[in-house]
Scaffold this motif. Structure first.
Motif, PDB file in Angstrom:
ATOM      1  N   GLU A   1     -12.034  22.581   4.459  1.00 24.65           N
ATOM      2  CA  GLU A   1     -11.875  21.230   5.016  1.00 24.65           C
ATOM      3  C   GLU A   1     -10.831  20.414   4.246  1.00 24.65           C
ATOM      4  O   GLU A   1     -10.381  19.381   4.717  1.00 24.65           O
TER       5      GLU A   1
ATOM      6  N   LYS B   1     -11.463  17.296  -5.647  1.00 25.93           N
ATOM      7  CA  LYS B   1     -11.856  18.198  -4.561  1.00 25.93           C
ATOM      8  C   LYS B   1     -12.142  19.604  -5.084  1.00 25.93           C
ATOM      9  O   LYS B   1     -12.328  20.526  -4.297  1.00 25.93           O
ATOM     10  N   ALA B   2     -12.094  19.779  -6.398  1.00 26.05           N
ATOM     11  CA  ALA B   2     -12.207  21.109  -7.000  1.00 26.05           C
ATOM     12  C   ALA B   2     -11.176  22.047  -6.391  1.00 26.05           C
ATOM     13  O   ALA B   2     -11.425  23.230  -6.186  1.00 26.05           O
ATOM     14  N   ALA B   3     -10.022  21.483  -6.057  1.00 31.39           N
ATOM     15  CA  ALA B   3      -8.943  22.294  -5.482  1.00 31.39           C
ATOM     16  C   ALA B   3      -7.919  22.601  -6.570  1.00 31.39           C
ATOM     17  O   ALA B   3      -7.900  21.945  -7.610  1.00 31.39           O
ATOM     18  N   ARG B   4      -7.093  23.583  -6.314  1.00 31.08           N
ATOM     19  CA  ARG B   4      -6.069  23.968  -7.283  1.00 31.08           C
ATOM     20  C   ARG B   4      -4.731  24.060  -6.593  1.00 31.08           C
ATOM     21  O   ARG B   4      -4.646  24.482  -5.440  1.00 31.08           O
ATOM     22  N   LEU B   5      -3.711  23.669  -7.312  1.00 30.66           N
ATOM     23  CA  LEU B   5      -2.344  23.805  -6.818  1.00 30.66           C
ATOM     24  C   LEU B   5      -1.481  23.938  -8.058  1.00 30.66           C
ATOM     25  O   LEU B   5      -1.389  23.005  -8.843  1.00 30.66           O
TER      26      LEU B   5
ATOM     27  N   SER C   1      -5.548  26.650  -3.686  1.00 34.38           N
ATOM     28  CA  SER C   1      -6.851  27.085  -3.202  1.00 34.38           C
ATOM     29  C   SER C   1      -7.723  25.861  -3.010  1.00 34.38           C
ATOM     30  O   SER C   1      -7.737  24.967  -3.855  1.00 34.38           O
ATOM     31  N   SER C   2      -8.434  25.829  -1.899  1.00 37.78           N
ATOM     32  CA  SER C   2      -9.350  24.704  -1.680  1.00 37.78           C
ATOM     33  C   SER C   2     -10.411  25.106  -0.672  1.00 37.78           C
ATOM     34  O   SER C   2     -10.293  26.128   0.007  1.00 37.78           O
ATOM     35  N   LEU C   3     -11.421  24.269  -0.570  1.00 35.06           N
ATOM     36  CA  LEU C   3     -12.360  24.395   0.541  1.00 35.06           C
ATOM     37  C   LEU C   3     -11.563  24.231   1.821  1.00 35.06           C
ATOM     38  O   LEU C   3     -10.577  23.494   1.852  1.00 35.06           O
TER      39      LEU C   3
ATOM     40  N   MET D   1     -11.886  36.213  -4.002  1.00 38.45           N
ATOM     41  CA  MET D   1     -10.815  35.215  -3.987  1.00 38.45           C
ATOM     42  C   MET D   1     -10.008  35.312  -5.278  1.00 38.45           C
ATOM     43  O   MET D   1     -10.528  35.652  -6.318  1.00 38.45           O
TER      44      MET D   1
ATOM     45  N   PRO E   1     -16.105  29.584   2.657  1.00 39.82           N
ATOM     46  CA  PRO E   1     -15.311  28.528   3.309  1.00 39.82           C
ATOM     47  C   PRO E   1     -14.102  28.065   2.485  1.00 39.82           C
ATOM     48  O   PRO E   1     -13.973  26.892   2.172  1.00 39.82           O
ATOM     49  N   PHE E   2     -13.253  28.995   2.107  1.00 38.68           N
ATOM     50  CA  PHE E   2     -12.067  28.653   1.327  1.00 38.68           C
ATOM     51  C   PHE E   2     -10.802  29.101   2.035  1.00 38.68           C
ATOM     52  O   PHE E   2     -10.832  30.033   2.841  1.00 38.68           O
TER      53      PHE E   2
ATOM     54  N   ALA F   1      -8.497  17.640  -8.641  1.00 41.06           N
ATOM     55  CA  ALA F   1      -9.713  17.913  -9.411  1.00 41.06           C
ATOM     56  C   ALA F   1     -10.932  17.345  -8.689  1.00 41.06           C
ATOM     57  O   ALA F   1     -12.013  17.931  -8.715  1.00 41.06           O
TER      58      ALA F   1
END
Lengths: 498, 535
Positions: free
Chosen positions: A150, A128-132, A146-148, A1, A78-79, A126
């Motif tokens: 779901e 969701k430990a996601a990034r944008l 980037s995120s999980l 990734m 699962p990303f 943060a």
């Protein structure tokens, strides 16, 4: 990734490693050839054929409004990772506002949208430990996330919100400016940074979109209105490439993306790049730096672009000259002469403008001139000493046997297709490249070396401690002392010390 | 542009990415225990311990070398990671930089690779050592050094070197690897360990096993003295000619009084310029024994066909005793210490607090503090120093500096904005540390740490090179690669009270060493013009 977003920068100086930069000398390679193959046991180790491997190619969709979509399924983890490249970058910004696109890239995301502030968005992602993140590059700006899987719908909704309802804010622009100005204030602290900056400016010219750099005045000149105008001008579907990779179903994803982007209205294309690239003025450009015991030496001129039919022969020449431990520059400057740890070189090829022909080394002050000479000699030898059969084979083997690493993961094949689409290259360019390399002969290499290489036309940049030099730089050519004084902020500008 | 500055840190951190010593903050691989899986279902096939156990085989050879093979057949390639459990911290007294020097020598070939005639070369190399010993003895004479004799001995030595060079095929080892498609070929030396790695098409597995086993098992110290010059250039680049490199070396030398973490990893100039091939050989004999080495191979490799190949080659390395553990433990610091460098460089601030090593039960607590202080734009130092107080361009804290196999430092640094000083950012960092000691962190902060460590570990699991590194590291550090899947449980167990307790224990003045660069214009020196107009 892909790894993007904010990183923790660590300071670990105690760490040391072999840096694989450039690298030989024809005679030494011949010695290896002369060696009896029977005494080379590694040649007896069987190399079975590589498994048949068909890298998955992304699905390409072009919407009626010109927006291009690439979808690459990858179900290992699962990303879902996404990227939107938007044509138009720092090379297209006005000369009086150099820094605009970079400031835009930072301020866009940190400001947030009309319904959520950037700070609140930071917090939401943060959790969701996601990034944008948004950023400004030289040919494009970008949004990447980037995120999980779901969390995809939520994060994608934020992405669209940023695209459609950005809210550029004064405090975030000021913050981005402060950071950029900190960089300007510090740009003369590190010798290698000075050398690279001067080399690029010399090669492309101080006015050229690739050669210029930010100053306090150009940063100060950027207003919120400029950011909004840039956004409105560039965020148009005909200039956008959307790509997704990860754990999703392509058909469903396509439907989501069509729903999101189909209603966007076309805009004007970014005008073509001014393609005037005069070569640098030869000579020795010297910056005296009293707190170092090592000189950064860079030889620089213009390279080529990948549309050039000679690109393949130049690539092979490049491998022979500086492609690794076995290459001529590495063998001579580092291994044979012990003059440098970091030595590298490249006849650069960009996609839509000339890359740089650059050879650089960092050497102790006393050997500054000797190292520069050794590098110049190797450049000269490209023309006078044709590649041996071994050199040619080694160079081609190096390119071809590692070729699989261009496409050994789904995100690499996706990134390749996105880049090719961005610059209008055919989608089978990588295969063409491979075939092109296979066909290169020793005569081709000599021909392109004679056509493109001329040591006397290169600019020589030296950043070092002049009083420690043991022979004068003038031995290398006419010396020009470069003034790197940082122009102060314009009078009446917002005080930077706020 | 700010990117210029930022990229410098980024560059340093990328080097760090290869260092097992630092705990797996952001690049981590590893997953959670089954219990937690139920709590946060992240279904997928390649991400849990059970899936990895099915695909992973560990074997300890009779000579003591540990091999890990993990099958990940996405593409016909593999990555390997060789981890030697010895690094700069193991440099002998008076020979700092030796571990790193040896790492460079591992690219010089073997008895078969890189030579035109090994038996003759061996004799020539022995002569080089005899000549060097004689020269060195005269060179080090403190009283009565004979200049003429020194010149003569130097000539004998130079001639011996030239004679030995006749047999060398320069860079043959890395060249063979590159011709066979090696990608990302490199090595690095950290305080705690030394590592070698590359990726290759999977049909070159046997070739790699031959190459790696012979260069680890029977390296030849050829071209040693020329490589010593190269390493000195590396020192000039990383330390002498780099303002932050200089500061960091001084800070570590100040923070440590007994433990080798206080010595320069690349070596003090006087020592690295006098180290000999004989010493490098002795280092190899002591530390490069199979019992001290773990090798992980990940990719299109199945244990059934791969293990026999690895056994064939790596079993040939002679066994030796695992080196004895280090006795030195850094004593408790008694008082605050500081380093101030005044020069024509923009201000910079760095401080460190001693902390226990990675085996400490509070290890995950330090990771939580790192996350809360440094991770992204919601982090405390960013919000406080960068966004709100507007005194720094960047501010972060991190742990495991310069290593964590032994007690290392928890460090904080900040890059002051133009017009602001190291003192201001120091005060602001200390204010944040005081807050950490007196107030609990929020539920959100703790939850973000847990979620991000879990998700970021997961992100690392689809990369051969990263996985090989993680597996070799965990096998070395915990005796079991599966430990990487147990880290999450430790992270999840961290409480607010833990964070306050640990903060109160280590973030105290007497445990602190500070380092700063203060801009000072050089008087009447024309160079002043060139070093920045911001002051």
């Amino acid at each position: 990734m892909k790894n993007f977003g904010l990183r923790t920068g660590l300071l670990l100086p105690a760490l040391v490693g072999i840096s694989l930069m450039a690298g030989a000398q024809a005679t030494t390679t011949q010695k290896a050839t002369a060696n009896n193959a029977a005494a080379e046991p590694w040649k007896k180790i069987p190399i079975p054929p590589l498994h048949d491997f068909k890298p998955p190619q992304p699905k390409k969709i072009v919407l009626e409004n010109g927006l291009t979509i690439f979808l690459q399924e990858d179900h290992e983890l699962p990303f879902v990772d996404g990227s939107i490249l938007i044509k138009g970058g720092s090379r297209d910004e006005p000369a009086a506002k150099v820094g605009l696109v970079s400031l835009y890239g930072q301020t866009w995301r940190t400001s947030g949208t009309s319904t959520i502030s950037g700070d609140a968005l930071d917090e939401q992602l943060a959790q969701k430990a996601a990034r944008l993140e948004t950023s400004g590059g030289s040919a494009t700006t970008s949004v990447r996330w980037s995120s999980l899987k779901e969390d995809f719908d939520g994060v994608f909704a934020s992405t669209l919100d940023l695209l459609q309802h950005p809210a550029f804010k004064a405090d975030k622009l000021a913050l981005a400016k402060r950071q950029m100005e900190a960089g300007i204030a510090r740009r003369n602290d590190d010798a290698s940074d000075i050398a690279s900056r001067e080399a690029v400016e010399l090669a492309y010219g101080p006015e050229n979109p690739y050669g210029r750099h930010t100053e306090y005045a150009t940063v100060e000149a950027v207003s919120l209105g400029d950011l909004t105008a840039w956004h409105d001008r560039t965020v148009v579907p005909n200039g956008m490439i959307v790509s997704l990779e990860g754990d999703f179903d392509s058909a469903k994803m396509e439907a989501k993306l069509r729903a999101a982007f189909s209603s966007m209205r076309r805009g004007a294309d970014i005008p073509a790049l001014d393609d005037r690239f005069p070569a640098p003025k030869p000579g020795v450009y010297f910056v005296d730096k009293t707190d170092v015991d090592q000189s950064n030496v860079i030889l620089v001129g213009l390279g080529t672009d990948r549309r050039n039919p000679d690109y393949y022969a130049l690539s092979v020449m490049n491998e022979i000259f500086s492609g690794g431990f076995g290459s001529r520059v590495f063998q001579t400057v580092r291994t044979k002469l012990g003059l440098a740890y970091g030595v590298s070189g490249s006849f650069g090829a960009s996609y839509d403008h000339p890359g740089l022909f650059m050879v650089d080394a960092a050497t102790k002050s006393a050997s500054t001139v000797a190292a520069a000479r050794a590098m110049l000699d190797e450049i000269g030898r490209l023309k006078t000493v044709p590649p041996t059969a071994t050199e040619l084979k080694n160079a081609k083997d190096q390119v071809l046997n590692s070729f699989i690493f261009h496409y050994d993961s789904p995100d690499k094949t996706l990134a390749e297709q996105v880049t090719l689409a961005l610059y209008g290259y055919p989608s089978d360019f990588l295969e063409k490249y491979k075939t092109g390399i296979e066909k290169v002969t020793a005569e081709d290499v000599t021909r392109v070396a004679n056509k493109y290489i001329d040591a006397s036309k290169l600019a020589i940049v030296v950043v070092g401690n002049g009083k420690e030099f043991t022979s004068p730089l003038s031995g290398l050519g006419m010396v020009k002392n470069v003034d790197i004084t940082i122009p102060p902020p314009p009078a009446g500008a917002r005080a930077i010390q706020q | 542009m700010f990117e210029t500055l930022y990229s410098r840190f980024d560059r340093i951190s990328r080097i760090d990415a290869r260092v097992p010593a630092t705990r797996l903050n952001r690049l981590a691989a590893g997953w959670m225990l089954g219990v937690l899986l139920a709590a946060a279902p992240l279904a997928g096939r390649a991400q849990d311990l059970a899936s990895f156990e099915k695909r992973t085989t560990v074997e300890v050879l009779p000579n003591g070398l540990t091999l890990i093979v993990c099958n990940r057949p996405e593409a016909p390639v593999f990555s390997y990671f060789t981890m030697v459990d010895a690094g700069s911290a193991d440099d002998p007294q008076g020979a700092s930089g030796l571990a790193h020097m040896f790492e460079h020598m591992a690219f010089k070939g073997t008895k078969e690779i890189g030579t035109t005639n090994y038996p003759a070369e061996k004799v020539a190399l022995a002569k080089v050592e005899v000549a060097y010993t004689a020269y060195d003895a005269e060179f080090r004479k403190r009283v009565g050094q004979d200049a003429k004799k020194l010149t003569d001995l130097k000539k004998v030595f130079d001639d011996a070197v030239a004679a030995a060079e006749e047999f060398v095929v320069p860079n043959a080892f890395p060249q063979i690897a590159e011709q066979n498609g090696a990608e990302g070929l490199n090595a690095s030396t950290a305080e705690d360990s030394t590592q070698y790695f590359w990726s290759m098409p999977s049909n070159r597995l046997e070739l790699w096993a031959y190459m790696e086993s012979t260069r680890i098992g029977e390296p030849v110290e050829r071209e040693f003295y020329k490589e010593r010059d190269v390493v000195q250039e590396e020192r000039r680049m990383r330390i002498d000619s780099a303002p932050i490199g200089r500061l960091v070396e001084q800070l570590l030398a100040t923070a440590y009084v007994a433990h080798p973490y206080g010595r320069s990893g690349v070596g003090w100039e006087s020592e690295i310029s006098q180290v000999s091939a004989t010493e490098a050989d002795a280092f190899h004999k002591k530390y490069y024994v199979p019992a001290n080495i773990v090798i992980a191979v990940v990719g299109d490799v199945s244990a059934a066909t791969t293990m026999p190949v690895l056994e064939k080659y790596f079993s040939k390395i002679p066994a030796g005793p695992k080196p004895e553990a280090m006795t030195t433990i850094e004593p408790a610091q008694m008082a605050e210490k500081s380093v101030v460098i005044k020069e024509a460089t923009q201000p910079f601030y760095l401080e460190g607090y001693h902390r226990p090593d990675y085996r400490d039960p509070d290890d995950a607590v330090y990771d939580a503090i790192t996350d809360i202080f440094s991770n992204g734009r919601t982090a405390r130092l960013y919000r406080s120093l960068v966004r709100d107080q507007r005194i720094a361009a960047q501010a972060q804290g991190f742990s495991g500096f310069p290593g964590d196999k032994y007690p290392g430092l928890f460090a904080f640094y900040a890059v002051p904005l133009p017009g602001h000083t190291a003192d201001e950012v120091e005060t602001a960092i200390h204010k944040e540390l005081d807050r950490l000691k007196t107030e609990d962190v929020s539920d959100d902060e703790l939850q973000k740490f847990r979620t991000r460590s879990k998700v970021d570990r997961l992100r690392g699991l689809d990369d051969n090179a990263g996985l090989a590194q993680e597996m070799a590291e965990y096998q070395t550090r915990f005796g079991d690669w599966r430990a990487m899947f147990r880290e999450q449980a430790k992270d999840d167990a961290v409480t607010k009270a833990d964070i306050r307790r640990v903060a109160n224990k280590i973030f105290v003045a007497s445990n602190r060493t500070t380092g700063r660069i203060e801009f000072t214009a050089p008087a009447a020196d024309p160079a002043a013009k060139q070093t920045g107009a911001a002051q």
